[in-house]
Design an enzyme around this catalytic site. Structure first.
Site, PDB file in Angstrom:
ATOM      1  N   GLN A 110      -3.179  -6.289  -8.898  1.00 10.66           N
ATOM      2  CA  GLN A 110      -2.078  -5.566  -9.538  1.00 10.66           C
ATOM      3  C   GLN A 110      -1.557  -4.498  -8.598  1.00 10.66           C
ATOM      4  OE1 GLN A 110      -2.105  -4.187 -13.647  1.00 10.66           O
ATOM      5  NE2 GLN A 110      -1.767  -2.117 -12.929  1.00 10.66           N
ATOM      6  N   THR A 111      -0.241  -4.309  -8.582  1.00  7.83           N
ATOM      7  CA  THR A 111       0.315  -3.271  -7.717  1.00  7.83           C
ATOM      8  C   THR A 111       1.575  -2.690  -8.327  1.00  7.83           C
ATOM      9  OG1 THR A 111       1.073  -2.777  -5.485  1.00  7.83           O
ATOM     10  CG2 THR A 111       1.671  -4.940  -6.377  1.00  7.83           C
ATOM     11  N   ARG A 112       1.844  -1.437  -7.995  1.00  7.40           N
ATOM     12  CA  ARG A 112       3.119  -0.801  -8.307  1.00  7.40           C
ATOM     13  C   ARG A 112       3.631  -0.080  -7.066  1.00  7.40           C
ATOM     14  NH1 ARG A 112       1.243   4.531 -10.228  1.00  7.40           N
ATOM     15  NH2 ARG A 112      -0.961   4.370 -10.730  1.00  7.40           N
TER      16      ARG A 112
ATOM     17  N   HIS B  54       1.078  -1.952   2.151  1.00  8.32           N
ATOM     18  CA  HIS B  54       0.741  -1.503   3.492  1.00  8.32           C
ATOM     19  C   HIS B  54      -0.445  -2.339   3.964  1.00  8.32           C
ATOM     20  CE1 HIS B  54      -2.539   0.701   1.636  1.00  8.32           C
ATOM     21  NE2 HIS B  54      -1.721   1.543   1.018  1.00  8.32           N
TER      22      HIS B  54
ATOM     23  N   HIS C 204      -3.562  -2.611   1.723  1.00  5.16           N
ATOM     24  CA  HIS C 204      -3.454  -3.564   0.617  1.00  5.16           C
ATOM     25  C   HIS C 204      -3.697  -4.986   1.119  1.00  5.16           C
ATOM     26  CE1 HIS C 204      -0.512  -0.444  -1.211  1.00  5.16           C
ATOM     27  NE2 HIS C 204      -1.698  -0.293  -1.773  1.00  5.16           N
TER      28      HIS C 204
ATOM     29  N   GLY D 165      -8.998  -1.289  -8.007  1.00  8.43           N
ATOM     30  CA  GLY D 165      -8.756  -0.327  -6.945  1.00  8.43           C
ATOM     31  C   GLY D 165      -9.494   0.983  -7.147  1.00  8.43           C
ATOM     32  N   ARG D 166      -9.528   1.745  -6.076  1.00 12.28           N
ATOM     33  CA  ARG D 166     -10.049   3.110  -6.154  1.00 12.28           C
ATOM     34  C   ARG D 166      -9.107   3.917  -7.052  1.00 12.28           C
ATOM     35  NH1 ARG D 166      -9.108   7.977  -3.743  1.00 12.28           N
ATOM     36  NH2 ARG D 166     -10.913   9.274  -3.208  1.00 12.28           N
ATOM     37  N   ASP D 167      -9.662   4.661  -8.018  1.00 12.52           N
ATOM     38  CA  ASP D 167      -8.881   5.437  -8.980  1.00 12.52           C
ATOM     39  C   ASP D 167      -7.832   4.558  -9.657  1.00 12.52           C
ATOM     40  OD1 ASP D 167      -8.221   7.713 -10.436  1.00 12.52           O
ATOM     41  OD2 ASP D 167      -6.741   8.388  -8.993  1.00 12.52           O
ATOM     42  N   HIS D 168      -8.259   3.373 -10.053  1.00  8.82           N
ATOM     43  CA  HIS D 168      -7.359   2.398 -10.654  1.00  8.82           C
ATOM     44  C   HIS D 168      -6.701   2.971 -11.914  1.00  8.82           C
ATOM     45  CE1 HIS D 168      -6.214  -1.940 -11.145  1.00  8.82           C
ATOM     46  NE2 HIS D 168      -5.964  -1.490 -12.365  1.00  8.82           N
ATOM     47  N   ALA D 169      -5.384   2.866 -11.994  1.00  7.54           N
ATOM     48  CA  ALA D 169      -4.595   3.335 -13.145  1.00  7.54           C
ATOM     49  C   ALA D 169      -4.749   4.836 -13.378  1.00  7.54           C
ATOM     50  CB  ALA D 169      -4.952   2.569 -14.421  1.00  7.54           C
TER      51      ALA D 169
END
Length: 379
Positions: A188-190, A194, A197, A282-286
């Site tokens: 998932q991405t917003r 880079h 990613h 991810g790290r600190d996801h959401a």
């Protein structure tokens, strides 16, 4: 084999053209409730099975169970309450009502439950804070005083300018089968991609058959990249740097809650419904601000051994001058003086100033795409 839908069934809450025409023709016979864009998007995600096994907005029993136990009342894992709020309603339990967005009837709802709720309690349970500066808390305190639960039937979708990139769970499941992917990892991405990613995505892809890049389109914070910029950036990355038989790109409309760990579970469930077997967390996801610890979204998965999708915890990537490539702390033996971390804030600052980031931090093709937009960021 692709994952089974969450709760065991893929929900479909759409109607035939004839039924739609009949209901819309009789719309003045129904009590009406106006909903915002985020709720309209939730409706679509319910109707197309992205939120399986939900058939509609939560009733009081499920609402309390989700807040207190992070499970529906039937014990299915569920962490984010999907809610319809209303003013003091002019209808009762057992009624059918129409939900309108921008003057258009978007769904019929069969009211099963009408209940009051404590906004502060909701905020504390879901976000772990009642700080009004938190965007999710701010949204909760702007809600109406009643919640309405019950099944929905989708009548009309709100306009989607990115329709050609949109795939529903029933479609991605066919796509994955046609490609012969038994195991699929979702990302998932917003953000625009880079090289960090790219490293994480390709590291995950080495363990599975297919990679599903699933950008979130919808309401974003000022300073976030615009939806069209994200899509175009990934298009060019796919064109030049991704194996076409092992990766695919499709979008999902969704309004971020910024609920940290709880939302990480919710995001995993959504990708399970798309057919994915693995999900990159991810790290600190959401997360947002400093409300959550950097790895809280990893730890919460320990509480859900029955989730039915495998989380992949790949450490944050950085560039090591000694290794001469993207690495992470687990595989790089060199000291911090050789490392260059990838800062989204720094990249945004460079892009805003018209400075091309170093190639080891962002692909030149991606920078060219971003630079082609006069206003690449949300204002």
């Amino acid at each position: 084999m692709v994952s089974r839908p969450h709760g065991g069934r893929l929900v479909r809450r759409t109607v035939s053209d004839n039924t739609r025409e009949r209901i819309v023709g009789e719309q003045h016979e129904y009590p009406a409730v106006t909903i915002d864009r985020g709720t309209a998007i939730d409706l679509e995600n319910i109707a197309h099975g992205v939120y399986s096994p939900l058939d509609g907005f939560l009733t009081g029993e499920d609402y309390e169970s989700v807040l207190d136990h992070m499970r529906l009342s039937d014990d299915t894992p569920w962490t984010i309450p999907v809610l319809l709020d209303a003013d003091e309603p002019g209808f009762v339990e057992g009624d059918a009502i129409l939900l309108f967005h921008a003057g258009t009837p978007v769904a019929r709802m069969h009211v099963e439950d009408i209940y009051r709720y404590d906004k502060r309690h909701l905020a504390l349970k879901v976000f772990g804070t009642d700080d009004p500066e938190h965007p999710g808390v701010m949204k909760v305190h702007s809600m109406n005083d009643y919640l309405v639960g019950g099944e929905i039937e989708l009548l009309n979708e709100i306009p989607n300018e990115f329709g050609r990139y949109t795939l529903r769970p029933v479609e991605t499941r066919v796509l994955f089968r046609e490609r012969g992917w038994d195991t699929v990892v979702a990302f998932q991405t917003r953000n625009v991609p880079h090289t960090g990613h790219e490293y994480v995505q390709k590291a995950a892809l080495t363990f599975v058959d297919g990679l599903f890049i699933n950008p979130v389109l919808g309401k974003k914070k000022p300073g976030d990249y615009r939806d069209e910029v994200i899509i175009k950036a990934y298009e060019v990355l796919f064109e030049h740097y991704y194996p076409k038989d092992a990766a695919t790109l499709a979008t999902v409309r969704y309004e971020m809650r910024y609920a940290g760990p709880r939302e990480a579970i919710h995001h995993a469930i959504m990708r399970k419904n798309f057919g994915c077997t693995h999900f990159i967390v991810g790290r600190d996801h959401a997360g947002v601000g400093d409300y959550y610890g950097p790895y809280d979204a990893w730890k919460i998965f320990d509480e859900f051994p029955d989730l039915g999708i495998t989380p992949m915890f790949i450490r944050e990537a950085f560039y090591c001058r000694k290794c001469a490539g993207m690495v992470n702390a687990k595989i790089c033996p060199h000291g911090g003086e050789h490392h260059e971390k990838i800062s989204g804030t720094r990249l945004r600052r460079m892009i805003t100033g018209g400075i091309q980031p170093p190639e080891h931090l962002m692909r030149p093709e991606v920078f060219e795409v971003i630079s082609s937009f006069e206003k690449p960021f949300v204002e």
